[in-house]
Design a protein around this motif. Structure first.
Motif, PDB file in Angstrom:
ATOM      1  N   ILE A 475       0.810  -1.223   0.000  1.00 30.92           N
ATOM      2  CA  ILE A 475       0.000   0.000   0.000  1.00 30.92           C
ATOM      3  C   ILE A 475       0.846   1.277   0.000  1.00 30.92           C
ATOM      4  N   PRO A 476       1.920   1.387   0.800  1.00 27.09           N
ATOM      5  CA  PRO A 476       2.708   2.621   0.773  1.00 27.09           C
ATOM      6  C   PRO A 476       3.380   2.904  -0.572  1.00 27.09           C
ATOM      7  N   THR A 477       3.586   1.889  -1.405  1.00 27.78           N
ATOM      8  CA  THR A 477       4.185   2.145  -2.714  1.00 27.78           C
ATOM      9  C   THR A 477       3.213   2.860  -3.636  1.00 27.78           C
ATOM     10  N   VAL A 478       1.921   2.741  -3.339  1.00 29.18           N
ATOM     11  CA  VAL A 478       0.893   3.406  -4.124  1.00 29.18           C
ATOM     12  C   VAL A 478       0.497   4.736  -3.499  1.00 29.18           C
ATOM     13  N   ASN A 479       0.420   4.756  -2.168  1.00 31.19           N
ATOM     14  CA  ASN A 479       0.036   5.968  -1.445  1.00 31.19           C
ATOM     15  C   ASN A 479       1.145   6.312  -0.454  1.00 31.19           C
ATOM     16  N   SER A 480       1.944   7.300  -0.783  1.00 30.19           N
ATOM     17  CA  SER A 480       3.101   7.658   0.040  1.00 30.19           C
ATOM     18  C   SER A 480       2.712   8.218   1.398  1.00 30.19           C
ATOM     19  N   LYS A 481       1.451   8.590   1.576  1.00 26.40           N
ATOM     20  CA  LYS A 481       1.007   9.132   2.857  1.00 26.40           C
ATOM     21  C   LYS A 481       0.836   8.042   3.913  1.00 26.40           C
ATOM     22  N   VAL A 482       0.775   6.812   3.469  1.00 27.61           N
ATOM     23  CA  VAL A 482       0.615   5.685   4.392  1.00 27.61           C
ATOM     24  C   VAL A 482       1.992   5.228   4.853  1.00 27.61           C
ATOM     25  N   THR A 483       2.156   5.076   6.145  1.00 29.74           N
ATOM     26  CA  THR A 483       3.423   4.593   6.698  1.00 29.74           C
ATOM     27  C   THR A 483       3.189   3.282   7.436  1.00 29.74           C
ATOM     28  N   VAL A 484       4.149   2.396   7.330  1.00 25.14           N
ATOM     29  CA  VAL A 484       4.055   1.086   7.980  1.00 25.14           C
ATOM     30  C   VAL A 484       5.388   0.790   8.641  1.00 25.14           C
ATOM     31  N   PRO A 485       5.438  -0.131   9.613  1.00 23.77           N
ATOM     32  CA  PRO A 485       6.705  -0.486  10.255  1.00 23.77           C
ATOM     33  C   PRO A 485       7.709  -1.049   9.243  1.00 23.77           C
ATOM     34  N   ALA A 486       8.991  -0.909   9.590  1.00 24.42           N
ATOM     35  CA  ALA A 486      10.055  -1.367   8.690  1.00 24.42           C
ATOM     36  C   ALA A 486       9.941  -2.851   8.385  1.00 24.42           C
ATOM     37  N   GLY A 487       9.521  -3.635   9.367  1.00 23.96           N
ATOM     38  CA  GLY A 487       9.397  -5.076   9.157  1.00 23.96           C
ATOM     39  C   GLY A 487       8.387  -5.420   8.075  1.00 23.96           C
ATOM     40  N   VAL A 488       7.310  -4.649   8.012  1.00 21.29           N
ATOM     41  CA  VAL A 488       6.286  -4.879   6.987  1.00 21.29           C
ATOM     42  C   VAL A 488       6.849  -4.567   5.604  1.00 21.29           C
ATOM     43  N   THR A 489       7.607  -3.484   5.519  1.00 17.98           N
ATOM     44  CA  THR A 489       8.239  -3.114   4.252  1.00 17.98           C
ATOM     45  C   THR A 489       9.249  -4.168   3.815  1.00 17.98           C
ATOM     46  N   HIS A 490      10.013  -4.675   4.770  1.00 19.26           N
ATOM     47  CA  HIS A 490      11.009  -5.689   4.440  1.00 19.26           C
ATOM     48  C   HIS A 490      10.357  -6.972   3.936  1.00 19.26           C
ATOM     49  N   LEU A 491       9.212  -7.349   4.517  1.00 15.63           N
ATOM     50  CA  LEU A 491       8.507  -8.532   4.040  1.00 15.63           C
ATOM     51  C   LEU A 491       8.053  -8.320   2.594  1.00 15.63           C
ATOM     52  N   TYR A 492       7.582  -7.117   2.301  1.00 20.55           N
ATOM     53  CA  TYR A 492       7.169  -6.805   0.933  1.00 20.55           C
ATOM     54  C   TYR A 492       8.361  -6.882  -0.017  1.00 20.55           C
ATOM     55  N   ASP A 493       9.533  -6.430   0.437  1.00 21.76           N
ATOM     56  CA  ASP A 493      10.739  -6.492  -0.393  1.00 21.76           C
ATOM     57  C   ASP A 493      11.140  -7.936  -0.694  1.00 21.76           C
ATOM     58  N   LEU A 494      10.691  -8.854   0.131  1.00 23.25           N
ATOM     59  CA  LEU A 494      10.947 -10.278  -0.096  1.00 23.25           C
ATOM     60  C   LEU A 494       9.766 -10.940  -0.810  1.00 23.25           C
ATOM     61  N   GLY A 495       8.896 -10.115  -1.389  1.00 25.87           N
ATOM     62  CA  GLY A 495       7.612 -10.570  -1.899  1.00 25.87           C
ATOM     63  C   GLY A 495       7.663 -11.737  -2.850  1.00 25.87           C
ATOM     64  N   TYR A 496       8.586 -11.731  -3.814  1.00 26.40           N
ATOM     65  CA  TYR A 496       8.570 -12.809  -4.797  1.00 26.40           C
ATOM     66  C   TYR A 496       9.231 -14.080  -4.264  1.00 26.40           C
ATOM     67  N   PHE A 497       9.856 -13.967  -3.110  1.00 25.43           N
ATOM     68  CA  PHE A 497      10.328 -15.173  -2.437  1.00 25.43           C
ATOM     69  C   PHE A 497       9.215 -15.722  -1.534  1.00 25.43           C
ATOM     70  N   TYR A 498       8.575 -14.821  -0.815  1.00 26.08           N
ATOM     71  CA  TYR A 498       7.516 -15.253   0.096  1.00 26.08           C
ATOM     72  C   TYR A 498       6.273 -15.727  -0.661  1.00 26.08           C
ATOM     73  N   GLY A 499       5.794 -14.926  -1.605  1.00 27.56           N
ATOM     74  CA  GLY A 499       4.522 -15.201  -2.267  1.00 27.56           C
ATOM     75  C   GLY A 499       4.449 -16.570  -2.928  1.00 27.56           C
ATOM     76  N   PRO A 500       5.291 -16.857  -3.922  1.00 25.72           N
ATOM     77  CA  PRO A 500       5.213 -18.168  -4.579  1.00 25.72           C
ATOM     78  C   PRO A 500       5.526 -19.339  -3.653  1.00 25.72           C
ATOM     79  N   LEU A 501       6.532 -19.174  -2.791  1.00 29.72           N
ATOM     80  CA  LEU A 501       6.925 -20.280  -1.926  1.00 29.72           C
ATOM     81  C   LEU A 501       5.849 -20.597  -0.888  1.00 29.72           C
ATOM     82  N   SER A 502       5.277 -19.562  -0.280  1.00 30.36           N
ATOM     83  CA  SER A 502       4.259 -19.795   0.745  1.00 30.36           C
ATOM     84  C   SER A 502       2.993 -20.397   0.142  1.00 30.36           C
ATOM     85  N   SER A 503       2.561 -19.873  -0.996  1.00 31.26           N
ATOM     86  CA  SER A 503       1.354 -20.417  -1.623  1.00 31.26           C
ATOM     87  C   SER A 503       1.579 -21.856  -2.088  1.00 31.26           C
TER      88      SER A 503
END
Length: 560
Positions: A475-503
């Motif tokens: 969400i913050p990549t689309v709306n810069s006014k939204v802020t989230v904890p660093a851990g949430v951002t880091h999980l998103y940065d690992l998105g293509y590792f987490y998403g396919p593997l977890s599913s």
């Protein structure tokens, strides 16, 4: 045209023909019906498995295909965003190469379905998600394909504008008659119309005959890339340290997470093709032809990124500003000889861009439309529809100029496409162990229906487990006014590792404990497998290449 079909495995023939049309609207629709469309199976010749005579793509054709996809104006810009956030050109090069190697693994794995069963993604999705839930996956991919078609069309128009600048220097001085809020000027609109007229006929070329376009593109684009780099180095001087001395300004965890974010971004660029690669591997002569992707994709990605880095660094020295777009770079060549060189480079970039847009967006979205409306839309008609919607209805110049948040959304679309491909791979390799019945995928009351809703609940749960945890970071990549904890951002940065593997993992576990037993078959049923009652012949994909459908049926008939 008759829609009467013989039942599979000797079932009584069923007449699926529509009643004679009575209204003007129904009569008009009846004229649009495709010859060979089958309402019983909700299919048509373009949606059916590719017959042997149209399986014409060999290993070298896939080499050309991936070179043509990577070697484009967009490829020259690969390193730009990474260098702007603090990575050196060397680290950017490494990041992009690793990203493309990772996505190449996914592309190769998912492409095996197409080269084995000779069907596209739209059909593949039914085996994993169910015949009706698959439609949601198809629509998701279709939307992103149409939007990217329009955006890539705008880049193609930029190639045409550079050609016009080279041929007609006075075109640079054409007065703008467009409205101030149009977000496009007269020069660009003229180039856009010309581009659209040029590319439209190519949408009518059958997919299995497009090999020549990728061959021309794969030879010409690397050549002009080498020429651009050679000219730049010659003008600036090999010993000029400004070409090579840009260093990484980050260190520690900041560098690590920026590098991972760069990986995710560059993997996401290819996430659509990772899903729809069966649309092309279905035309493979051999089921191993597309394996070369694993080497060609990262190698060409590394090479074209290097081209972009050198020309951009050289532009800073030669023109006083960094020009990541090679088209803007050649627009600076205003001498007589310079304009001649600019023309040829822009012309081959145009061929490159046409190839990218047809391969990555047009054919993919057309296959989806074909699956949604098989009675009226084949690949050819679908491509024309995509061209008009993507080029004109979406007005890409407005998207590019006034909606940067939307572009971030499109780049982050792999949040959904990653889990989608994870389910596909888990189902194909781990759950069904590559054993599908291709004809059951065309039967809406067959084994891949799963339940009365046509939904595989295991895939539903696994898909949501793959993308929901990534949504807060997206969400913050689309709306810069939204802020989230660093851990949430880091999980998103690992998105293509987490998403396919977890599913993939969740799907496998659910299927292990609650298997859909009706979908488990003892042996795979390939497109050229004999389906005549009393026959038990099944051939491997390699044997399929040498046995035509007529021969298989004739062999099966002997068992009576």
């Amino acid at each position: 045209m008759s829609n009467e079909t013989e039942g599979v495995f000797g079932q009584e023939a069923v007449d699926y023909s529509s009643p004679k049309p009575t209204s003007t609207w129904s009569r008009w629709l009846s004229k649009l019906e495709l010859e060979g469309s089958d309402q019983g199976r909700r299919s048509n010749p373009d949606l059916d498995p590719v017959p042997p005579e149209r399986r014409t793509w060999r290993t070298h054709n896939y080499v050309m295909y991936w070179i043509s996809d990577n070697m484009s104006p967009s490829g020259f810009r690969n390193a730009a965003s990474l260098m702007e956030v603090g990575l050196s050109w060397r680290d950017s090069l490494i990041c992009i190469t690793i990203a493309q190697f990772i996505i190449a693994i996914v592309i190769v794995l998912n492409g095996v379905f197409g080269s084995t069963y000779h069907a596209n993604f739209s059909i593949q999705a039914r085996a994993s998600f169910g015949v009706y839930f698959a439609y949601l996956m198809i629509i998701m991919r279709m939307i992103v394909g149409i939007f990217w078609y329009g955006i890539q069309a705008y880049t193609g128009a930029e190639c045409v504008r550079s050609i016009l600048y080279a041929i007609f220097p006075q075109f640079r001085n054409v007065k703008n008659t467009m409205a101030a809020n149009a977000n496009i000027d007269t020069q660009m609109m003229t180039a856009y119309v010309i581009y659209f007229i040029l590319i439209l006929p190519l949408h009518l070329v059958p997919v299995h005959k497009l090999k020549w376009l990728f061959t021309v593109k794969s030879i010409s684009t690397p050549a002009i890339g080498i020429a651009l780099v050679g000219w730049t180095v010659h003008q600036v001087g090999m010993s000029n340290t400004s070409l090579w001395n840009q260093e990484t300004t980050l260190s520690g965890s900041a560098f690590s997470w920026t590098f991972l974010a760069g990986l995710y971004s560059n993997i996401g660029t290819w996430s659509t093709l990772a899903v729809n690669v069966p649309d092309f591997t279905r035309y493979a002569k051999s089921n191993k032809s597309a394996y070369i992707t694993l080497f060609v994709l990262p190698a060409t990605g590394c090479l074209v990124t290097f081209f972009g880095v050198v020309t951009a660094a050289g532009s800073k020295i030669l023109y006083g500003s960094i020009l990541w777009d090679p088209l803007l770079f050649i627009d600076e060549w205003t001498s007589h000889g310079g304009r001649a060189a600019a023309f040829f480079i822009a012309f081959f970039f145009l061929i490159s861009q046409v190839g990218v847009n047809i391969a990555a967006n047009s054919i993919s979205a057309a296959n989806d439309l074909n699956c949604l409306f098989p009675k009226y839309i084949n690949i050819r008609r679908g491509q024309i529809i995509v061209a008009f919607i993507g080029s004109w209805a979406l007005t890409p110049w407005n998207i590019l100029t006034s909606a940067p948040a939307f572009l971030n959304f499109m780049s982050g679309y792999s949040v959904w496409l990653g889990p989608l491909v994870g389910v596909l791979l888990s189902d194909f390799y781990l759950v069904h162990k590559q054993k599908y019945d291709i004809w059951e995928m065309y039967d809406f009351n067959g084994i891949y229906r799963y339940n009365k809703w046509g939904t595989n609940w295991r895939a539903f749960i696994a898909f949501f487990c793959g993308w929901v945890p990534l949504l807060p970071g997206f969400i913050p990549t689309v709306n810069s006014k939204v802020t989230v904890p660093a851990g949430v951002t880091h999980l998103y940065d690992l998105g293509y590792f987490y998403g396919p593997l977890s599913s993939a993992l969740v799907y496998f576990v659910l299927c292990y404990f609650w298997p859909a037993k009706e979908t488990m078959i003892d042996r795979p049923i390939y497109p050229d497998t004999d389906v005549i009652q009393g026959s038990d012949q099944s051939f491997t994909p390699e044997e399929d290449e040498t046995k035509s459908m007529e021969k298989v049926i004739a062999d099966g008939a002997k068992t009576f």
